[in-house]
Structure formats: C-alpha cells, structure tokens
Design an enzyme around this catalytic site. Structure first.
Site, short mmCIF file in Angstrom:
data_model
loop_
_atom_site.label_atom_id
_atom_site.label_comp_id
_atom_site.label_asym_id
_atom_site.label_seq_id
_atom_site.Cartn_x
_atom_site.Cartn_y
_atom_site.Cartn_z
N CYS A 1 13.49 11.89 6.46
CA CYS A 1 13.37 11.49 8.22
C CYS A 1 14.78 11.51 8.66
CB CYS A 1 12.84 10.02 8.22
SG CYS A 1 13.72 8.85 7.34
N LYS B 1 0.80 -1.23 -0.13
CA LYS B 1 -0.01 0.17 -0.22
C LYS B 1 0.95 1.29 -0.03
CE LYS B 1 -1.76 2.87 3.00
NZ LYS B 1 -1.73 3.92 2.10
N GLY C 1 -4.34 5.40 5.14
CA GLY C 1 -3.83 4.40 6.16
C GLY C 1 -4.78 4.19 7.18
N GLY D 1 -4.86 3.23 -0.96
CA GLY D 1 -5.95 3.68 -0.11
C GLY D 1 -5.22 4.68 1.05
N GLU E 1 9.80 17.04 14.91
CA GLU E 1 9.92 16.95 13.30
C GLU E 1 9.25 17.76 12.44
OE1 GLU E 1 10.93 13.06 10.33
OE2 GLU E 1 9.18 13.07 11.51
N GLU F 1 9.97 2.23 10.22
CA GLU F 1 11.21 3.04 9.87
C GLU F 1 10.57 4.26 10.02
OE1 GLU F 1 13.09 6.02 8.86
OE2 GLU F 1 12.54 5.36 6.70
N GLY G 1 -4.65 0.71 5.22
CA GLY G 1 -3.67 0.36 6.07
C GLY G 1 -4.00 -0.48 7.36
#
Length: 481
Positions: A283, A172, A205, A203, A383, A247, A209
């Site tokens: 990231c 996905k 999450g 789709g 972040e 991750e 997901g």
C-alpha cells in the site's frame, strides 16, 4: 504446514464450522490448490465473538506483567517458526522465498520486539497537572480484518497490541492467505494465550467481515485493505457506533531532485526496486515518480534499465526476484491498468501487457514503467497494486509538492535529494503519514498510517498500542489524591 483450514480457532480450540461453504486456496505461481478453507457465516462469527466476550473480563484484569510474559513466549515461538511462516506465505501469495523469510515473516518478530519495548514504562495511569488522573483501559472485544499482501505483518500489528492492551479479539484474515494465519494461531495457542482471548475465522469480507463489523458485541474494528473495503467496514460499524481504525490504500509520490548528484543512479535503482517489492503489492509503494526536469531523461533511462534487469520467476527458488501477483483477479486488474495507460497516451519504456517470456503458468506480470504520465491519467491517480511505475517531470520545488499532494491518498511520501534542508522542508509540506528520505526505511516501533483516504489511526509501537485503549478520567477529592 497444513492444507486443512476447514476449522476455526474459537474458545481455545480448533472447532468445526457452522457454515457448509468451502473454498480452494490457490498457489499463484502454480495455479494449483494448496489449501481448502471453510467460509464463516454469521453463526460462526457469533460463536467467535461470544468466546471473546466471555474471556474479556478475565483477560482485561490480568496484570500487565502477566500479559507481557505471554508476549515474550509468543516472541520465542515466532522466532522458532520463521521458516514455517515464510513457506506458508510463499505458497499462498507468491512472495519469493528469500523475501518471505527476510521480510514477510521477519516483521512478525520486529513488531513484537518494538511492542515489548513500548510496554516498558508505559503509563497506564497518569496524573495531570490539575490533579485529575487518567486511566488507560482496554477497549473491549476487537474485530480484526487483515489483507493478503503482508499477512503476518498485519496480523501481528493488530492482534498483539490488542492482547497487550487487555482486549480480546476475533481475527478474520484474508481468505487468500489462511495458511500463515493458521500457523500464527498455533503459535498463540502454544504460548498459552487463554481460551477465548484470541479467535480466528476464515471467510469473505461480504459475509464474515460484515457480520463482524455489524456485531453489537464487538467494541472496535481494525481493518487493513482497500479503501473500498474500509468504507464498507465503516458503514457496517456505524449503527453500533464502535471505534473503527483503518489502514487503506495509497498512491505514494517519490520526488527525485537533481541535487542527488553522484548518488542519482543508486537512488533511482533503489526507488524502482522499492516500487516493485512484493510484486508491487504494497500500500505504501512509491508508484508515482516525480523527476526534476534537467535529469528527467537520465532517470527514465536508469529506471527502464532497472526494470529490464528485474528478475521475475518462481518464488520457490532462492535469489533476488519478484514473484507472481496474488491471483488471477489481481493479474487482470493490473493488465487493465497497463492497457488503459497505453490507451491514454502514456509512454511505455519498460515491460507492458502480458506475462514475461517463459512464464505462462502463474499470475506473473511484467515489471512495467510509464514515462510522460499526465496527472489526470488513471495510471497516475489510482492504486494499481502491481509492478507498475509512473514517471512525470517537474520544474520547481513548489510544483513537485503540488503534484505530490494532488491525490486523495496520503499514506507515504519519498524524497531523493542530497540537500538535508530541502529534505526537511519538503517533508514538512507533504500530506502523508510517513516520509522516507533517500530510501531510509520505517524503523520498528514507529507509527505506520496515513492521511485522508489512506485511513485513520496508527499501527506499531506505542501509538499502535494506544489505538486499543480507552481513556478514563478520574476526579478525586483533593484530600484523596
């Protein structure tokens, strides 16, 4: 490149979805729709998982040499379609043309070459000193959820080691970047990946997901995205006790020591460019710069100058530049962090709120640098995922390490120094999965991943392959060994 992503790749063919939900995909540079996708529901996920489950027995029993032959064909086709992949990534998430080709698409080749190297001589069966035997076997059906910021990078790092291990999978991708994922599905199809071994559904999450993570016939989930998303996947997977690898986010420190000497200007300029790469949407970006106090004012000046010289503009135009943020929601998020930093007293030395001059259409943000950022400020701790750098001074090596480690994340660390012994000493004390010294990049095949809230598990090369393998211990009578 097709703009029709209203079908899913299930069981070796592009099929009509069960779901009636649709979504437009926007080009963030033009704010115009470039694709229309179907959004999978639980029935679509069920179909994809059933196809993967049905294909598992045959694929897991396929000799390793035959699986490698498929990967070799994928490599050739990926090389042949680099321009197509780059164009799709530019259109769907705004990566500049040159960067999309040289980095975004190119890593699909680099990671596969490294995986093929890792497969040479890989010990699928290992004899222990005590006489027992270890067998390495595929985990099973894998659910793979990938993000929008490095779409092909993450697809390749999940799909290909899963296939190499003998697993089958359901991918996905992010609903923001379906075009590059569709091209990659065509590459796998043309390479002769057997029906059902690889499946793709688009789709959200929250629906697709979650259905994938909760599915009882999925043996493993591999997720890349926000820490919040990783927590949701882990919770959804808990009831079926499946393996979960993550991750996630980062807030990576970059320690700049005064002993950089004559290389200081180059190190600062490269550090700022690394922070702004991909419009800051990485990231592992070095977003917290810690500077030894004797060179603090000089570094702030160099950083501000570099930000002012950074070109922001149309990603379809060739040349060094950064493009827009991936969407309006991301632009709003970055603007809120910039406004919050100003309200909390950080000193803005470059950029600031709003869009760059002349770029009112498109989700462009100004390359922004804050100095005198206190460690308790939101801009220092959370972040941002945009072209925003925070700078603060330190007095001693121990103080720098303490500041660097004062974060819930632990993805990457960066060190700028002219002293090799110091680099090794500091690197050993940083709580991060990867440490870059003087701008040295990650090499193909080296493990990518972090500590703490940056996730668990590793991607790339041999360790990335091992994530998709179970370990079975075989105990044989002495006279059968």
């Amino acid at each position: 490149m097709t703009d029709d992503c209203t079908r899913f790749y299930i069981g070796g063919a592009w099929v009509a979805p069960r779901s009636a939900a649709r979504m437009a995909v926007e080009n963030p540079a033009t704010e115009r729709a470039v694709a229309r996708i179907a959004l999978a529901n639980a029935a679509d996920v069920d179909a994809a998982v059933a196809a993967a489950r049905g294909a598992f027995a045959g694929w897991s029993a396929t000799p390793v040499a035959d699986r490698v032959a498929v990967l070799d064909r994928i490599l050739g086709l990926t090389r042949a379609r680099q321009i197509d992949l780059a164009a799709a990534i530019t259109a769907e998430m705004g990566a500049p043309t040159d960067m999309a080709l040289a980095e975004q698409a190119a890593v699909g080749v680099m990671h596969l070459e490294a995986l093929l190297d890792a497969l040479e001589g890989f010990e699928w069966t290992e004899r222990l000193a005590n006489g027992d035997t270890i067998l390495r076997e595929p985990v099973g059906v894998c659910g793979l959820i990938t993000p929008w910021n490095w779409p092909i990078n993450q697809i390749v790092l999940k799909v290909l080691p899963a296939l190499a291990a003998g697993c089958t999978c359901v991918l996905k991708p992010s609903e923001l970047t379906p075009l590059s994922a569709a091209i990659y599905a065509d590459i796998l199809h043309d390479a002769g990946v057997p029906a059902g071994v690889f499946n793709l559904v688009n789709g959200t999450g929250a629906e697709a997901g979650a259905a994938l993570s909760q599915h009882p016939d999925v043996d493993m989930m591999s997720f890349t995205g926000s820490t919040r998303g990783g927590i949701a996947v882990t919770r959804d997977a808990a009831d079926t006790v499946k393996r979960v690898t993550l991750e996630l986010g980062g807030k990576s420190p970059n320690i700049v020591f005064a002993d950089c000497g004559d290389d200081l200007a180059g190190r600062v300029e490269a550090s700022v460019a690394e922070c702004f790469l991909n419009s800051g949407q990485s990231c592992d970006a070095p977003t917290r710069m810690l500077v030894e106090r004797p060179i603090y004012d000089t570094v702030c000046m160099l950083a501000a100058r570099t930000a002012a010289q950074t070109v922001v503009g149309d990603p379809a135009v060739c040349g060094a530049r950064i493009g827009p943020l991936a969407g309006r929601a991301q632009w709003d998020r970055v603007q809120s962090y910039i406004a919050g930093a100003m309200a909390q007293g950080a000193r803005c030395i470059a950029g600031g709120s709003g869009k760059p001059d002349g770029l009112q259409i498109g989700h462009y943000a100004r390359p922004t640098i804050f100095a005198d950022v206190a460690p308790d400020m939101t801009i220092w701790r959370e972040e941002v995922f945009g072209p925003v750098l925070s700078i603060t001074p330190f007095d001693t090596e121990d103080a720098a390490i303490a500041l660097a480690n004062d974060t819930p994340y632990g993805l990457a660390g960066y060190i700028q120094t002219g002293d090799r012994d110091r680099a090794l000493r500091v690197a050993g004390r940083l709580r991060a999965g990867m440490v870059h010294v003087n701008g040295t990049p990650l090499a193909g095949g080296s493990p990518f991943g972090g500590y703490r809230m940056s996730g668990n598990g590793r991607e790339g090369g041999r360790l990335g392959l091992e994530e998709f393998l179970e370990v079975k211990t075989l105990h044989l009578p002495d006279d059968w060994r």
